[in-house]
Design a protein around this motif. Structure first.
Motif, PDB file in Angstrom:
ATOM      1  N   CYS A 347       0.821  -1.211   0.000  1.00 35.70           N
ATOM      2  CA  CYS A 347       0.000   0.000   0.000  1.00 35.70           C
ATOM      3  C   CYS A 347       0.856   1.263   0.000  1.00 35.70           C
ATOM      4  O   CYS A 347       1.930   1.302   0.613  1.00 35.70           O
ATOM      5  N   VAL A 348       0.341   2.292  -0.664  1.00 37.61           N
ATOM      6  CA  VAL A 348       0.908   3.631  -0.539  1.00 37.61           C
ATOM      7  C   VAL A 348       0.306   4.256   0.709  1.00 37.61           C
ATOM      8  O   VAL A 348      -0.890   4.524   0.770  1.00 37.61           O
ATOM      9  N   ILE A 349       1.118   4.482   1.728  1.00 40.67           N
ATOM     10  CA  ILE A 349       0.610   5.008   3.002  1.00 40.67           C
ATOM     11  C   ILE A 349       0.974   6.474   3.193  1.00 40.67           C
ATOM     12  O   ILE A 349       0.610   7.075   4.198  1.00 40.67           O
ATOM     13  N   GLY A 350       1.674   7.041   2.226  1.00 43.79           N
ATOM     14  CA  GLY A 350       2.018   8.457   2.278  1.00 43.79           C
ATOM     15  C   GLY A 350       2.424   8.934   0.901  1.00 43.79           C
ATOM     16  O   GLY A 350       3.068   8.189   0.151  1.00 43.79           O
ATOM     17  N   TYR A 351       2.043  10.153   0.538  1.00 44.03           N
ATOM     18  CA  TYR A 351       2.394  10.679  -0.778  1.00 44.03           C
ATOM     19  C   TYR A 351       2.457  12.193  -0.722  1.00 44.03           C
ATOM     20  O   TYR A 351       1.891  12.836   0.177  1.00 44.03           O
ATOM     21  N   ALA A 352       3.171  12.767  -1.684  1.00 43.50           N
ATOM     22  CA  ALA A 352       3.263  14.223  -1.827  1.00 43.50           C
ATOM     23  C   ALA A 352       3.622  14.518  -3.273  1.00 43.50           C
ATOM     24  O   ALA A 352       4.233  13.687  -3.967  1.00 43.50           O
ATOM     25  N   HIS A 353       3.231  15.699  -3.749  1.00 39.32           N
ATOM     26  CA  HIS A 353       3.497  16.107  -5.124  1.00 39.32           C
ATOM     27  C   HIS A 353       4.076  17.513  -5.128  1.00 39.32           C
ATOM     28  O   HIS A 353       3.777  18.331  -4.244  1.00 39.32           O
ATOM     29  N   SER A 354       4.905  17.775  -6.136  1.00 45.31           N
ATOM     30  CA  SER A 354       5.528  19.080  -6.246  1.00 45.31           C
ATOM     31  C   SER A 354       5.975  19.292  -7.681  1.00 45.31           C
ATOM     32  O   SER A 354       6.074  18.334  -8.468  1.00 45.31           O
ATOM     33  N   ARG A 355       6.234  20.545  -8.011  1.00 41.76           N
ATOM     34  CA  ARG A 355       6.764  20.848  -9.343  1.00 41.76           C
ATOM     35  C   ARG A 355       8.279  20.636  -9.400  1.00 41.76           C
ATOM     36  O   ARG A 355       8.845  20.498 -10.482  1.00 41.76           O
ATOM     37  N   THR A 356       8.937  20.626  -8.236  1.00 41.45           N
ATOM     38  CA  THR A 356      10.383  20.436  -8.167  1.00 41.45           C
ATOM     39  C   THR A 356      10.711  19.339  -7.162  1.00 41.45           C
ATOM     40  O   THR A 356       9.972  19.124  -6.200  1.00 41.45           O
ATOM     41  N   LYS A 357      11.822  18.685  -7.397  1.00 40.27           N
ATOM     42  CA  LYS A 357      12.260  17.614  -6.510  1.00 40.27           C
ATOM     43  C   LYS A 357      13.215  18.210  -5.472  1.00 40.27           C
ATOM     44  O   LYS A 357      14.400  18.410  -5.737  1.00 40.27           O
ATOM     45  N   ASP A 358      12.682  18.488  -4.290  1.00 36.34           N
ATOM     46  CA  ASP A 358      13.492  19.109  -3.251  1.00 36.34           C
ATOM     47  C   ASP A 358      13.165  18.485  -1.899  1.00 36.34           C
ATOM     48  O   ASP A 358      12.369  17.548  -1.800  1.00 36.34           O
ATOM     49  N   VAL A 359      13.782  19.021  -0.851  1.00 36.70           N
ATOM     50  CA  VAL A 359      13.622  18.475   0.492  1.00 36.70           C
ATOM     51  C   VAL A 359      12.181  18.606   0.972  1.00 36.70           C
ATOM     52  O   VAL A 359      11.664  17.731   1.680  1.00 36.70           O
ATOM     53  N   PHE A 370       2.234  10.295   8.336  1.00 41.97           N
ATOM     54  CA  PHE A 370       1.928  10.299   9.766  1.00 41.97           C
ATOM     55  C   PHE A 370       0.513  10.806  10.042  1.00 41.97           C
ATOM     56  O   PHE A 370      -0.086  10.443  11.050  1.00 41.97           O
ATOM     57  N   ARG A 371      -0.013  11.626   9.151  1.00 37.71           N
ATOM     58  CA  ARG A 371      -1.425  11.979   9.292  1.00 37.71           C
ATOM     59  C   ARG A 371      -2.299  10.740   9.105  1.00 37.71           C
ATOM     60  O   ARG A 371      -3.282  10.537   9.833  1.00 37.71           O
ATOM     61  N   THR A 372      -1.940   9.916   8.119  1.00 33.98           N
ATOM     62  CA  THR A 372      -2.680   8.668   7.889  1.00 33.98           C
ATOM     63  C   THR A 372      -2.555   7.731   9.088  1.00 33.98           C
ATOM     64  O   THR A 372      -3.541   7.114   9.520  1.00 33.98           O
ATOM     65  N   ILE A 373      -1.352   7.634   9.638  1.00 36.15           N
ATOM     66  CA  ILE A 373      -1.134   6.771  10.801  1.00 36.15           C
ATOM     67  C   ILE A 373      -1.949   7.259  11.994  1.00 36.15           C
ATOM     68  O   ILE A 373      -2.612   6.467  12.678  1.00 36.15           O
ATOM     69  N   GLU A 374      -1.931   8.571  12.236  1.00 38.49           N
ATOM     70  CA  GLU A 374      -2.658   9.116  13.384  1.00 38.49           C
ATOM     71  C   GLU A 374      -4.161   8.981  13.198  1.00 38.49           C
ATOM     72  O   GLU A 374      -4.893   8.665  14.146  1.00 38.49           O
ATOM     73  N   ARG A 375      -4.633   9.203  11.975  1.00 39.02           N
ATOM     74  CA  ARG A 375      -6.065   9.119  11.709  1.00 39.02           C
ATOM     75  C   ARG A 375      -6.603   7.709  11.940  1.00 39.02           C
ATOM     76  O   ARG A 375      -7.742   7.520  12.377  1.00 39.02           O
ATOM     77  N   ASN A 376      -5.777   6.691  11.657  1.00 39.42           N
ATOM     78  CA  ASN A 376      -6.213   5.304  11.809  1.00 39.42           C
ATOM     79  C   ASN A 376      -5.809   4.688  13.140  1.00 39.42           C
ATOM     80  O   ASN A 376      -6.116   3.523  13.393  1.00 39.42           O
TER      81      ASN A 376
END
Length: 688
Positions: A347-359, A370-376
């Protein structure tokens, strides 16, 4: 004697016929009665094998020679000595031939000077020959059978004949000539297994090219231009003839061509075929591949890999990786994505999107997880698998083993097959994404179905391709929908998790040994950060909202004359903040909850207002109790001059005579004005 169905036989007549002259003892090998007993096997322990009964017009009985008892075989040799057939030896070899396992191991691991092994068919031949010769040598140690068969000494003609008899049965290639057979046995006794390898076969595999010359060939092949084999041959020939020089670029030393001459002192001549053989040797291909290929190509083509299997429980290990979305946004750029996969469920348990690959892309992904972990209501994953790119800045904090995650696995750079997240990216791309969208794949993919159709525009730039683009927001929304669909597909290991989706495996198969999240530590690395000030021993302001201390006593942990703190928090998807964790420097101070308010009009108060009023009243009571319990004792300050005068008066007071004694009523207390401190102070002041 004759063969019948591949079996050496002797006739009934030859066994029972008496050829001795009249008046002489019978020279029959066995009597008729003995023959019948041995043929039936009823009245004796021994039995001969009658392979063909003597029935029919021209038929006669045939007996297998190997089944005849040894005492009768001796008589066969005596009756037919000129035939050179030693039945006892034949029978012994037939019973004592065993494949030589040690010989099989020796010949299978043997290598010639040029590094080649013995061909498989030759290995079988040499093992068989060694097995036969081993039986012959072991026969020499059997004195009893040697005495019966050959009178106690070796008769090489009979020995060679007996061994040659089994050539068809065992398939050996030992010589049938007695003298040559004797020589072969002696060579095997002195030289061991190597004596059986043909000299002619050895000469054919003699190494013409030395190790030094082979390294020279590879050095020429390792030129940055990656020359073809015919060019390598041409350069080698020019070097040996003196037309060109070759030097070591590190030392500047020229190679001496005389070091590469043959044994006769002449320049070595090699054919293109020889060059081809050495360049394409599997080991040399690996060495050249290290120089010719990129690290990624070399790892995926040559480097051995570990054979692993996924953990059984969810959250035992998670894997993180970034990727470019396969479709382009307007302007030709591909949106960047960062995913966290649970290895067990996929499963994908965390994701993020951006126009640039940075920190920030990495941190946003971790926050989402961690929002997903806390919510469940899940616990902290036991192990995180990350790469050095982007994450290297967090090696001493968030991604240090034991700080947030108990275990952290840093993958080797350029080894994409090591990361489980890469496997998840591929499964998602060529599964859900390929089914939902057009143009998913790579133009150089081996499978034609995974190559997207791209039309080239032949303009003055000659690098323009017709490719549909989308808005950034549309691509991100599509990817989030793909993640949801991917998580709710059936788990690929249907045998282990029958009729379960990836998400069901994730939720129902959690590792029982996991520990809850320590958000006070976690949010310091992934949370939002702001500086604020504690006011009125009660609250601080974060994101335009008041957050209350858990107790008034918390201020005791603050540094002297410093009410400023660092606040860390993580808003949920809707921007709400449930907790704020405050620090001073590296020291954790407190966890603060939102400070509510209540309606001051009693007629409008709800149950929530009443509860909030009670909580705030409790906090005020705690504050007052702290002030009361820690009340500072009041003191009187006496100047030094007063202290000295007081000490002088006290000294004089000692010389005052004691009061007249008188009887007092029982229970009455004695009163001494000099023991009363207030009296002494007033007395001292009056004296002054």
């Amino acid at each position: 004697m004759e063969y019948y169905n591949g079996i050496l036989c002797i006739s009934h007549d030859d066994l029972t016929r008496n050829d001795a002259p009249e008046g002489k003892p019978s020279d029959a090998i066995m009597g008729e009665s003995n023959y019948k007993k041995l043929a039936s096997g009823k009245k004796c322990k021994e039995k001969i094998n009658v392979v063909r009964p003597g029935k029919g017009a021209n038929a006669y009985a045939l007996v297998e020679v190997a089944s005849i008892p040894s005492r009768f075989l001796q008589l066969v040799n005596q009756k037919y000595p000129n035939q050179g057939i030693n039945m006892i030896l034949r029978k012994w070899f037939d019973e004592h031939y065993y494949p030589d396992t040690e010989a099989r191991e020796v010949y299978s691991s043997f290598r010639f000077d040029n590094g080649k092994p013995i061909p498989p068919e030759k290995q079988v031949e040499y093992v068989t020959n060694a097995s036969v010769l081993g039986a012959v040598i072991s026969l020499f140690n059997d004195r009893k059978i040697m005495k019966k068969a050959m009178g106690g000494r070796v008769r090489w003609d009979e020995m060679a004949e007996a061994v040659a008899y089994y050539q068809e049965k065992y398939g050996h290639t030992l010589p049938g000539n007695p003298a040559r057979f004797k020589e072969k046995v002696q060579q095997f006794q002195s030289g061991g297994y190597g004596a059986l390898i043909s000299k002619k076969f050895r000469n054919q595999n003699t190494r013409k090219v030395s190790v030094q010359i082979e390294k020279l060939i590879l050095s020429i092949a390792a030129q940055p231009t990656n020359p073809y084999n015919n060019t390598i041959h041409e350069l080698f020939t020019q070097f040996m003839s003196g037309e060109i020089d070759i030097c070591d670029p590190q030392t500047g030393e020229l190679f001496d061509r005389k070091d590469f001459f043959d044994k006769k002192g002449k320049p070595l001549e090699l054919s293109e075929a020889t060059i081809w053989n050495y360049v394409n040797n599997p080991k040399n291909q690996i060495l050249l591949g290290k120089l010719r290929n990129t690290q990624w190509d070399f790892n995926n083509k040559y480097t051995p890999h570990h054979n692993r299997h996924s953990p059984f429980f969810s959250f035992s290990k998670i894997s993180l990786d970034d990727r470019d979305l396969p479709r382009k946004a307007h302007g030709g750029q591909r949106p960047k994505a960062y995913y966290v996969y649970d290895v067990t469920s996929g499963c994908v348990i965390g994701y993020a999107h951006s126009r640039t690959k940075d920190v920030d892309l990495f941190i946003d992904c971790v926050r989402n997880m961690f929002r997903t972990i806390e919510r469940n209501g899940w616990c902290m994953p036991a192990q995180a698998e990350v790469e050095h790119h982007l994450v290297n800045n967090f090696a001493d904090g968030l991604m240090k083993a034991g700080v947030v995650f108990p275990f952290v696995r840093w993958c080797n750079p350029g080894n994409s097959q090591e990361k489980r997240a890469e496997h998840g990216n591929r499964a998602k791309k060529y599964g859900v994404e390929k089914n939902n969208h057009v143009g998913i794949g790579r133009w150089y993919n081996k499978k034609e179905v995974n190559r997207p159709k791209i039309d080239k525009e032949y303009d003055e730039l000659n690098n323009t391709y017709k490719e549909k683009t989308f808005s950034y927001e549309e691509l991100v929304a599509d990817d989030i929908r793909d993640i949801y669909e991917y998580n709710n597909e059936n788990h690929p290991n249907n045998k282990l998790y029958p009729n379960m989706t990836r998400w069901q495996v994730l939720c129902d198969n959690m590792n029982p040994d996991l520990r809850p999240m320590d958000k006070a530590i976690l949010y310091r690395f992934i949370g939002e950060h702001t500086q604020t000030t504690i006011r009125r021993t009660q609250y601080m302001q974060v994101a335009n909202r008041k957050f209350a201390l858990s107790s008034p006593n918390v201020v005791e942990a603050l540094a002297s004359n410093d009410y400023k703190v660092d606040a860390y928090y993580l808003p949920d998807e809707e921007g709400n903040i449930d907790e704020v964790y405050i620090y001073q420097g590296d020291s954790y101070i407190d966890t603060c909850k939102p400070l509510g308010s209540y309606n001051e009009a009693t007629c409008e108060q709800t149950d929530e207002d009443v509860t909030e009023y009670i909580e705030q009243s409790k906090y005020v009571s705690q504050f007052r109790k702290m002030v009361k319990d820690e009340k500072i004792q009041k003191v009187v300050i006496i100047p030094r001059e007063e202290k000295e005068a007081l000490e002088s008066v006290e000294a004089k007071a000692v010389m005052i005579p004691a009061p007249v004694e008188h009887e007092e009523e029982e229970g009455a207390e004695e009163y001494n004005p000099f023991l009363n401190s207030d009296y002494m102070k007033s007395y001292a002041r009056a004296a002054l």
